[in-house]
Design a protein around this motif. Sequence first.
Motif: not given
Length: 299
Positions: A113, A199, A219-222
């Motif tokens: 993130r 964040t 952006y963020r990993e999902r």
Amino acid sequence: MSSYGVLPTAARGILSSCRAPLRDASMAPTLSTFQQVRGLKVKTKGKGKNAQPGKKSRGPSEYVQKNLKDMPQWALCDAMRFIRATEVGREPTLQKYELHVRLRTKRDGPVIRNMLRFPHAVQTESRICVICPPNSKAAKEALAAGAVLVGEDEVFEAVKAGKIEFDRCLAHPDSVPALNKAALGRILGPRGLMPSAKTGTVVEDVASRVEMLRGGTVYRERDAVIRLPIGQLGFSPEQLRDNLRVTLGQIRKDASGLADRVNKEIYEVVLSSTNGPGFSLNGEFSSEDSPDTSLMRGV
């Protein structure tokens, strides 16, 4: 008195000998364990006295990725050409190239993130709100950097009234107590706008963060995938390549920062658009069949 009782003694003896004897208790029908508890099945390991309950089956520890050898991959210019064909007639500044970075990583572990600033701005129309003490130095710097809404009570009243006319929200540490007291989490939280130190949206230097957000993205990993807009449809191949290099370089840095806790590596990079299909990239800028890049400037 029953008719049986008035019979002579001899007759009663004859009838008694004809009666069926009572069944022995040992001959009574019994239910097996399976019949008594229907559907109760327990898997065991071993046999007899050594039988032990089996363990519950668990899924794979890592996300299953498809084999890239069995699928076509494209150079950047070729993928851009096909994507533009699907976006013909649409406003080039509103439609975006989108990047999907698939990672090889474990299911249960820390995720990537971060915030990224592109060499060529993508979200030029971002509206940013800054929660900070009114008439303070931070408020003046935030307005000068391009924030559309600055203050405390003014922001709180607008949010409670349903007037959320911003895309990003930052907060100065001095305003965090007032923000918590206003109890806006139920309104801003589901929209992903609630400022938080985790964040990176609670910062001292709000002006520099406003400038970064206007020219970059969060952006963020999902589920082992990082998705983010990477360019406007009117970008040239060189502009998109520059943004792509910076993005992948930053994701690799993020992954190396988590190396002591979990192993992450880039497995596949897919380029798509707002309304177009996705094309898996092979790492090449162009191929023999690619058009002249000078013809791909603008739309």
